[in-house]
Design a protein around this motif. Structure first.
Motif, PDB file in Angstrom:
ATOM      1  N   GLU A 265       0.595   0.395   5.550  1.00 54.18           N
ATOM      2  CA  GLU A 265       1.262   0.719   4.438  1.00 54.18           C
ATOM      3  C   GLU A 265       2.051  -0.662   4.150  1.00 54.18           C
ATOM      4  O   GLU A 265       2.696  -0.634   2.901  1.00 54.18           O
ATOM      5  CB  GLU A 265       2.369   1.784   4.662  1.00 54.18           C
ATOM      6  CG  GLU A 265       3.565   1.773   5.677  1.00 54.18           C
ATOM      7  CD  GLU A 265       4.395   2.800   5.900  1.00 54.18           C
ATOM      8  OE1 GLU A 265       4.065   4.047   5.301  1.00 54.18           O
ATOM      9  OE2 GLU A 265       5.340   2.850   6.493  1.00 54.18           O
ATOM     10  N   ASN A 266       2.331  -1.543   5.104  1.00 52.52           N
ATOM     11  CA  ASN A 266       2.963  -2.680   4.399  1.00 52.52           C
ATOM     12  C   ASN A 266       2.055  -3.762   4.241  1.00 52.52           C
ATOM     13  O   ASN A 266       2.472  -4.878   3.953  1.00 52.52           O
ATOM     14  CB  ASN A 266       3.908  -3.370   5.769  1.00 52.52           C
ATOM     15  CG  ASN A 266       5.040  -2.305   5.832  1.00 52.52           C
ATOM     16  OD1 ASN A 266       6.052  -2.385   5.126  1.00 52.52           O
ATOM     17  ND2 ASN A 266       5.253  -1.525   6.869  1.00 52.52           N
ATOM     18  N   LEU A 267       1.014  -3.887   4.048  1.00 53.89           N
ATOM     19  CA  LEU A 267      -0.139  -4.652   3.492  1.00 53.89           C
ATOM     20  C   LEU A 267      -0.033  -4.661   2.129  1.00 53.89           C
ATOM     21  O   LEU A 267       0.103  -3.595   1.390  1.00 53.89           O
ATOM     22  CB  LEU A 267      -1.566  -4.171   3.986  1.00 53.89           C
ATOM     23  CG  LEU A 267      -1.846  -4.004   5.281  1.00 53.89           C
ATOM     24  CD1 LEU A 267      -3.365  -3.295   5.395  1.00 53.89           C
ATOM     25  CD2 LEU A 267      -1.761  -5.537   6.304  1.00 53.89           C
TER      26      LEU A 267
ATOM     27  N   GLY B 228       0.430   9.965  18.978  1.00 56.61           N
ATOM     28  CA  GLY B 228       1.255  10.045  17.670  1.00 56.61           C
ATOM     29  C   GLY B 228       1.787   8.620  17.934  1.00 56.61           C
ATOM     30  O   GLY B 228       2.044   7.966  16.665  1.00 56.61           O
ATOM     31  N   ASP B 229       2.126   7.858  18.739  1.00 55.37           N
ATOM     32  CA  ASP B 229       2.687   6.402  18.946  1.00 55.37           C
ATOM     33  C   ASP B 229       1.676   5.517  18.022  1.00 55.37           C
ATOM     34  O   ASP B 229       1.964   4.714  17.371  1.00 55.37           O
ATOM     35  CB  ASP B 229       3.154   6.076  20.438  1.00 55.37           C
ATOM     36  CG  ASP B 229       3.582   4.597  20.455  1.00 55.37           C
ATOM     37  OD1 ASP B 229       4.682   4.476  19.834  1.00 55.37           O
ATOM     38  OD2 ASP B 229       2.893   3.620  20.642  1.00 55.37           O
ATOM     39  N   GLU B 230       0.445   5.539  18.793  1.00 53.08           N
ATOM     40  CA  GLU B 230      -0.554   4.670  18.146  1.00 53.08           C
ATOM     41  C   GLU B 230      -0.922   4.837  16.673  1.00 53.08           C
ATOM     42  O   GLU B 230      -0.869   3.889  15.919  1.00 53.08           O
ATOM     43  CB  GLU B 230      -1.788   4.855  19.226  1.00 53.08           C
ATOM     44  CG  GLU B 230      -2.934   3.769  18.668  1.00 53.08           C
ATOM     45  CD  GLU B 230      -4.197   3.838  19.704  1.00 53.08           C
ATOM     46  OE1 GLU B 230      -5.198   3.591  19.163  1.00 53.08           O
ATOM     47  OE2 GLU B 230      -4.189   4.650  20.753  1.00 53.08           O
TER      48      GLU B 230
ATOM     49  N   LEU C  94      -0.244   2.228  13.565  1.00 58.78           N
ATOM     50  CA  LEU C  94      -1.330   2.263  12.522  1.00 58.78           C
ATOM     51  C   LEU C  94      -0.780   2.244  11.155  1.00 58.78           C
ATOM     52  O   LEU C  94      -1.107   1.379  10.544  1.00 58.78           O
ATOM     53  CB  LEU C  94      -2.556   2.953  12.872  1.00 58.78           C
ATOM     54  CG  LEU C  94      -3.589   2.786  11.744  1.00 58.78           C
ATOM     55  CD1 LEU C  94      -4.076   1.552  11.831  1.00 58.78           C
ATOM     56  CD2 LEU C  94      -4.701   3.867  12.129  1.00 58.78           C
ATOM     57  N   VAL C  95      -0.084   3.388  10.968  1.00 58.67           N
ATOM     58  CA  VAL C  95       0.312   3.683   9.484  1.00 58.67           C
ATOM     59  C   VAL C  95       1.513   2.688   9.112  1.00 58.67           C
ATOM     60  O   VAL C  95       1.420   2.283   8.135  1.00 58.67           O
ATOM     61  CB  VAL C  95       1.165   5.190   9.501  1.00 58.67           C
ATOM     62  CG1 VAL C  95       1.787   5.399   8.361  1.00 58.67           C
ATOM     63  CG2 VAL C  95      -0.023   6.128   9.796  1.00 58.67           C
ATOM     64  N   SER C  96       2.115   2.112   9.969  1.00 61.55           N
ATOM     65  CA  SER C  96       3.141   1.234   9.789  1.00 61.55           C
ATOM     66  C   SER C  96       2.576  -0.037   9.448  1.00 61.55           C
ATOM     67  O   SER C  96       3.143  -0.699   8.528  1.00 61.55           O
ATOM     68  CB  SER C  96       4.320   0.806  11.138  1.00 61.55           C
ATOM     69  OG  SER C  96       5.174   0.061  10.724  1.00 61.55           O
TER      70      SER C  96
ATOM     71  N   ILE D 238       1.044  -1.359  -0.010  1.00 62.80           N
ATOM     72  CA  ILE D 238      -0.052  -0.019  -0.039  1.00 62.80           C
ATOM     73  C   ILE D 238       0.820   1.367   0.027  1.00 62.80           C
ATOM     74  O   ILE D 238       0.574   2.219  -0.753  1.00 62.80           O
ATOM     75  CB  ILE D 238      -0.967   0.028   1.333  1.00 62.80           C
ATOM     76  CG1 ILE D 238      -2.101  -1.017   1.009  1.00 62.80           C
ATOM     77  CG2 ILE D 238      -1.674   1.380   1.502  1.00 62.80           C
ATOM     78  CD1 ILE D 238      -3.136  -1.261   2.013  1.00 62.80           C
ATOM     79  N   LYS D 239       2.022   1.031   0.699  1.00 60.93           N
ATOM     80  CA  LYS D 239       2.923   2.386   0.556  1.00 60.93           C
ATOM     81  C   LYS D 239       3.415   2.864  -0.600  1.00 60.93           C
ATOM     82  O   LYS D 239       3.617   3.800  -1.036  1.00 60.93           O
ATOM     83  CB  LYS D 239       4.124   2.094   1.507  1.00 60.93           C
ATOM     84  CG  LYS D 239       5.097   1.098   1.080  1.00 60.93           C
ATOM     85  CD  LYS D 239       6.310   1.058   1.913  1.00 60.93           C
ATOM     86  CE  LYS D 239       6.281   1.152   3.195  1.00 60.93           C
ATOM     87  NZ  LYS D 239       7.588   1.165   3.837  1.00 60.93           N
TER      88      LYS D 239
END
Length: 370
Positions: A246-248, A235-237, A241-243, A29-30
Motif C-alpha cells: 500500500e506504500n508503493l 497474519g504477521d507475514e 505484505l499489505v504494508s 496504492i493505499k
C-alpha cells in the motif's frame, strides 16, 4: 461579486490547477483502493433516552413500548392499560461504524437520533441498547450521556428558537464491541486489492508496481478494478505484505474526460482531459420590459360618474448582440475556458452551451448532471 466574475474566477482556478496539459501524478496504492475484507461495517440499534427536561416523546406508542421493555429487564411489569407519560424520555435510533479487525472490549463512537416527537435530546442518557449488524447479530452494546450540538427553546407565546439540530447527538466511546467480524484476511493463498474506480490502465500499473517490488507473477489483474496478490503464511507475514504494497507509488492514468454539472447550484467542473472539436458558438439574450403607468380619471363635479383607473402600458424588447466564436479543432481546456470568458456567459448559459456541444458531437467528454 457578480455571477459572471465568480464564474471567471472559478474557471481561472481550474486552469491553474490543471495546467494546459495535466501532468502525470504519482499516488500511493493505499489511496487508490483497499484490500478486500478490510472494510467497516454499519451497526444500528433502537433505544430509549431518559432524563430529558420535558422535551421527550410524551405518550408516543413506540416510545411507550420501548420504555416498557426497558423496565421489564429489572423485573418491573406495568399493569395492563397503564402507559407512562414520557415527556422526559424519547425513542431513538443508534448508528455506529465497526472498523475492520475491531476486537471485543474496544470502544466505538455512536450517533443517537430521535425518531419521534422529541424536541431535544439535550441532557439525556441512553439506556443500555444492543447494536445489530446486517446479519441480525449483536456486535456491540451502547450506553452513555449524550453530547448535543444544537439548542431548541419554546416560549409561552408560541415563539421558538432552534440552533443546529437538538434532536441528534453523539456519545464518544459510547458502545463496547462484543463480537469481532471475521474478515477472512488470514485465509487463502491470495489477497485481493480493489480499486475505488474501474480503470484498466490503473489496474495494470498497480499490478506492474507490485511485480517490480515483489517479483514477477506476484500480482495479476482479475479485471479492471481488482488485482490478485500472491500471499501466504500467517497474519504477521500478510500484514507486512499489505504494508509494503500500500506504500508503493503508482503514476495514475489520465482520468476519462468529464464535465460535471450541478443542476441545483449551477456549479460546473471540467477536468483537464476534455477536448472540443470544431464548432461555432453564439449566445443571445432577449430582454422584455413592461412598464405600467396607470392614470386616475376623476368624474366632473356634481356628475354621477365614478373615479376610475385608466391603464397605460409600455412594452420594450431589447436583444444583446453576441458575436459567434469559433472553437478550434481539439481545443484544450485552456482554450475552452478562454472562449467562455470572452463570451461572458453566466453559469446557467454555460450549462446550455456544453449540452449543445455534446449534442453536436463536438465535446469529447462525458456530460454528467448531478
Amino acid at each position: 461579486m457578480t455571477q459572471r466574475s465568480i464564474l471567471i474566477a472559478f474557471l481561472a482556478l481550474l486552469v491553474a490547477g490543471f495546467g494546459f496539459a495535466a501532468p502525470a501524478s504519482a499516488a500511493r496504492i493505499k489511496d487508490m483502493g483497499q484490500f478486500q475484507g478490510m472494510r467497516t461495517n454499519q451497526l444500528t440499534g433502537y433505544g430509549i433516552v431518559v432524563g430529558l427536561a420535558g422535551t421527550g416523546d410524551d405518550s408516543l406508542d413506540y416510545a411507550t413500548l420501548g420504555m416498557k421493555g426497558a423496565v421489564s429487564r429489572f423485573g418491573l411489569t406495568l399493569p395492563p392499560g397503564v402507559n407512562p407519560a414520557l415527556k422526559n424520555a424519547a425513542a431513538v435510533m443508534i448508528t455506529a461504524d465497526l472498523p475492520p479487525f475491531a476486537k471485543p472490549g474496544q470502544r466505538l463512537d455512536i450517533t443517537v437520533s430521535a425518531i419521534g416527537k422529541a424536541k431535544s435530546l439535550r441532557g439525556g442518557t441512553l439506556v443500555l441498547a444492543p447494536l445489530y449488524g446486517a446479519d441480525g447479530q449483536i456486535y456491540a452494546m451502547a450506553q452513555g450521556n449524550l453530547v448535543i450540538g444544537g439548542l431548541g427553546v419554546d416560549a409561552a407565546d408560541g415563539s421558538k428558537l432552534t440552533v443546529n439540530v437538538p434532536s441528534s447527538g453523539r456519545i464518544a466511546n459510547g458502545a463496547t464491541i462484543e463480537r469481532a467480524v471475521d474478515t477472512g484476511f488470514a485465509y487463502g493463498d491470495h489477497l485481493l486489492f480493489n480499486l475505488h474506480q474501474f480503470d484498466a490502465t490503473n489496474a495494470k500499473r498497480v499490478a506492474d508496481a507490485i511485480n517490480r517490488a515483489l517479483g514477477p507473477g506476484a500480482a495479476t489483474m482479475v479485471d479492471g478494478a481488482s488485482i490478485s496478490i500472491r500471499a501466504g503464511g500467517g497474519g504477521d507475514e500478510r500484514m507486512r505484505l499489505v504494508s509494503l504494497v500500500e506504500n508503493l507509488d503508482v503514476v495514475r492514468a489520465e482520468p476519462p474526460a468529464k464535465v460535471i454539472v450541478n443542476a441545483r447550484t449551477g456549479t460546473v467542473v471540467i477536468n483537464g482531459a476534455v477536448r472540443v472539436g470544431t464548432a461555432a458558438v453564439t449566445q443571445g439574450k432577449l430582454t422584455v420590459s413592461i412598464k405600467e403607468s396607470p392614470t386616475v380619471v376623476q368624474p366632473a363635479p356634481f356628475s354621477r360618474g365614478q373615479t376610475a383607473i385608466e391603464p397605460s402600458s409600455e412594452i420594450e424588447a431589447t436583444e444583446d448582440y453576441r458575436p459567434a466564436f469559433l472553437m478550434k479543432p481539439t481545443a484544450s481546456l485552456a482554450e475552452l475556458v478562454d472562449a467562455i470568458n470572452r463570451m461572458g456567459v453566466p453559469p446557467g448559459d454555460l450549462v446550455a452551451i456544453l449540452e449543445a456541444l455534446s449534442q453536436a458531437g463536438a465535446l469529447t467528454a462525458e456530460l454528467v448532471i448531478i
